[in-house]
Design a protein around this motif. Structure first.
Motif, PDB file in Angstrom:
ATOM      1  N   THR A 198      76.484 127.393  80.540  1.00 17.47           N
ATOM      2  CA  THR A 198      75.405 126.847  81.452  1.00 17.47           C
ATOM      3  C   THR A 198      76.146 126.644  82.742  1.00 17.47           C
ATOM      4  OG1 THR A 198      75.541 124.667  80.482  1.00 17.47           O
ATOM      5  CG2 THR A 198      73.692 126.125  79.822  1.00 17.47           C
ATOM      6  N   HIS A 199      77.397 126.335  82.964  1.00 22.18           N
ATOM      7  CA  HIS A 199      78.029 126.016  84.055  1.00 22.18           C
ATOM      8  C   HIS A 199      77.361 124.999  85.108  1.00 22.18           C
ATOM      9  CE1 HIS A 199      81.610 128.795  83.440  1.00 22.18           C
ATOM     10  NE2 HIS A 199      80.725 129.423  82.669  1.00 22.18           N
ATOM     11  N   ASP A 249      81.422 125.457  78.013  1.00 23.45           N
ATOM     12  CA  ASP A 249      81.343 125.514  79.645  1.00 23.45           C
ATOM     13  C   ASP A 249      79.850 125.005  79.887  1.00 23.45           C
ATOM     14  OD1 ASP A 249      83.630 126.461  80.043  1.00 23.45           O
ATOM     15  OD2 ASP A 249      83.099 128.388  80.453  1.00 23.45           O
ATOM     16  N   LEU A 250      79.280 123.759  79.416  1.00 24.59           N
ATOM     17  CA  LEU A 250      78.310 123.126  79.797  1.00 24.59           C
ATOM     18  C   LEU A 250      78.362 122.882  81.345  1.00 24.59           C
ATOM     19  CD1 LEU A 250      75.595 121.472  79.397  1.00 24.59           C
ATOM     20  CD2 LEU A 250      77.092 119.447  78.521  1.00 24.59           C
ATOM     21  N   GLY A 309      84.221 123.961  76.805  1.00 25.39           N
ATOM     22  CA  GLY A 309      84.824 125.338  76.895  1.00 25.39           C
ATOM     23  C   GLY A 309      86.157 125.238  77.930  1.00 25.39           C
ATOM     24  N   ASN A 310      86.718 126.193  78.281  1.00 22.34           N
ATOM     25  CA  ASN A 310      87.720 126.502  79.278  1.00 22.34           C
ATOM     26  C   ASN A 310      87.534 125.754  80.582  1.00 22.34           C
ATOM     27  OD1 ASN A 310      86.274 129.150  79.309  1.00 22.34           O
ATOM     28  ND2 ASN A 310      87.841 129.389  80.897  1.00 22.34           N
ATOM     29  N   HIS A 311      86.508 125.963  81.157  1.00 29.46           N
ATOM     30  CA  HIS A 311      86.278 125.494  82.287  1.00 29.46           C
ATOM     31  C   HIS A 311      86.064 123.888  82.380  1.00 29.46           C
ATOM     32  CE1 HIS A 311      84.973 128.562  85.333  1.00 29.46           C
ATOM     33  NE2 HIS A 311      85.060 129.388  84.332  1.00 29.46           N
ATOM     34  N   ALA A 356      78.336 130.895  66.279  1.00 25.58           N
ATOM     35  CA  ALA A 356      77.762 130.915  67.706  1.00 25.58           C
ATOM     36  C   ALA A 356      78.780 130.825  68.523  1.00 25.58           C
ATOM     37  CB  ALA A 356      76.972 129.540  67.715  1.00 25.58           C
ATOM     38  N   LEU A 357      79.083 131.810  69.397  1.00 22.40           N
ATOM     39  CA  LEU A 357      80.112 132.129  70.341  1.00 22.40           C
ATOM     40  C   LEU A 357      79.720 131.713  71.827  1.00 22.40           C
ATOM     41  CD1 LEU A 357      81.550 135.419  68.958  1.00 22.40           C
ATOM     42  CD2 LEU A 357      82.424 133.267  68.710  1.00 22.40           C
ATOM     43  N   GLY A 358      80.646 131.285  72.502  1.00 23.86           N
ATOM     44  CA  GLY A 358      80.622 131.130  73.977  1.00 23.86           C
ATOM     45  C   GLY A 358      81.910 131.789  74.540  1.00 23.86           C
ATOM     46  N   HIS A 359      81.607 131.715  76.067  1.00 24.88           N
ATOM     47  CA  HIS A 359      82.661 132.333  76.978  1.00 24.88           C
ATOM     48  C   HIS A 359      82.219 133.512  77.382  1.00 24.88           C
ATOM     49  CE1 HIS A 359      86.233 132.561  79.022  1.00 24.88           C
ATOM     50  NE2 HIS A 359      86.824 133.728  78.321  1.00 24.88           N
TER      51      HIS A 359
END
Length: 376
Positions: free
Chosen positions: A9-10, A56-57, A90-92, A196-199
């Motif tokens: 969602t950044h 990466d919320l 997440g990484n961010h 459930a994957l993100g990135h």
């Protein structure tokens, strides 16, 4: 059991100069907020059994107070509706040094919100739902070690894995950014009821029960034209994973104008105008490439006319591929990417052997830039 799966969602992302007339905030920052608000409204209206946010919320390690407040308000709405919300970092948003602290600590005391951010594998039990969530946040290059700790527990009807990483298999799903983690598809295992994957910012079925939900907004021109949204599934029901589209701002990467033969500047301008008027630029984010244009022709282009035609766009940029008199080429953009994006790209390419120091400098720089408005 109905599940909503979203990621990337950044919140706090901003870009370009356009300001929202109502709030006075950066328009792209408002767009990102709006996408998450749409998701929360859908969740409240449909009341799923569980929400999974796969990382990466936030867009940075140190989001602004405004970004944090926005997320807190939405999480409190979900908590009031008694909709469980599991989120991994997440990484961010994961600091390189644990001593830096995580913004996710603010969520620990919200009922029904389960933040996982310590860089280690955690289990989250929902006994009433018969669900065990195996959550692995961004781990700073230890993801494979954390995956080895995961054990399926068949005392629970459903075992769900959550990860924020790129996946390499028949295809390679990665963003190509600093600090991302990559795993092999075979390392995911085949016994989970859902992964459930993100990135990766595009909604895609990786294989088996593994899915990326994609991002909720378009954050670069590589995502132009892609639908954005989240995934909905009913474990124990029809088992079909459905993509739910969000209503977001249009981003267009127009068909390039390619210089051929002996076109005049006027003829090139006619082609540029045709592209601009054909897409109706009002309220859109747009890029146009003009390729192989001679330097002499480039110097006579009516830049003021282009600016006039695109004044109602949220953002318009032209990427010029200019041919010099000596036959060489150079690229020129009429606008720049955001300061934070440029800094992140600079640090990714900076020649520094001490990777930990490099990551620390990157996090510090992004933290300082967090309060700086992105500009063209």
């Amino acid at each position: 059991m109905r599940i909503l799966h979203l990621a990337d969602t950044h919140i706090g992302y901003s870009a370009y100069r356009r300001v929202n007339s109502s709030s006075g905030l950066n328009q792209r920052e408002v767009d990102v907020y709006d996408a998450l608000e749409q998701f929360v409204d859908y969740a409240i209206n449909t009341h799923p059994d569980l929400i999974l946010h796969a990382g990466d919320l936030f867009d940075s390690v140190r989001p602004t107070n405004r970004a944090i407040s926005h997320v807190l308000d939405l999480l409190l709405k979900l908590s009031k509706e008694e909709i469980p919300f599991v989120v991994i970092s997440g990484n961010h948003e994961t600091p390189r040094l644990r001593e830096t602290g995580s913004v996710f600590r603010l969520f620990e005391h919200i009922e029904g919100v389960y933040p996982v951010y310590a860089g280690e594998y955690e289990q989250i039990r929902f006994d009433d739902l018969g669900v065990l969530v195996h959550a692995i946040p961004h781990t700073q290059e230890r993801i494979k070690l954390e995956l080895e700790k995961v054990e399926i527990n068949r005392d629970f009807k459903y075992n769900i894995l959550m990860l924020h990483a790129g996946v390499s298999g028949v295809s390679l799903f990665k963003q190509g950014v600093f600090n991302e983690e990559i795993i092999e598809y075979d390392e995911l295992g085949g016994e989970f009821d859902y992964i459930a994957l993100g990135h990766y910012h595009k909604a895609v079925h990786v294989g088996g029960d593994a899915y990326y939900s994609g991002s909720t907004e378009r954050l670069s021109f590589t995502e132009a034209g892609e639908p954005k949204g989240f995934l909905e599934l009913d474990l124990g029901g029809d088992g079909v994973v459905r993509f739910k589209k969000l209503d977001i701002r249009e981003m267009l990467d127009l068909e390039p104008v390619v210089y051929r033969g002996s076109l005049t500047a006027g003829e090139v301008m006619s082609k540029i105008k045709e592209r601009i008027l054909g897409c109706n630029p009002v309220d859109k984010v747009i890029r146009l490439k003009v390729e192989k244009i001679p330097f002499a022709v480039y110097n006579t282009i009516e830049f003021d006319e282009i600016k006039r035609l695109t004044s109602d766009a949220v953002h318009f940029e032209i990427k010029w591929d200019v041919v010099r008199d000596d036959g060489g080429t150079y690229s020129s953009n009429v606008s720049f990417k955001s300061i934070k994006s440029e800094f992140e790209r600079y640090m990714a390419n900076y020649d520094l052997k001490d990777e930990e120091l490099k990551a620390t400098l990157r996090d510090m720089g992004l933290g300082y830039l967090g309060g700086v408005s992105d500009c063209e």
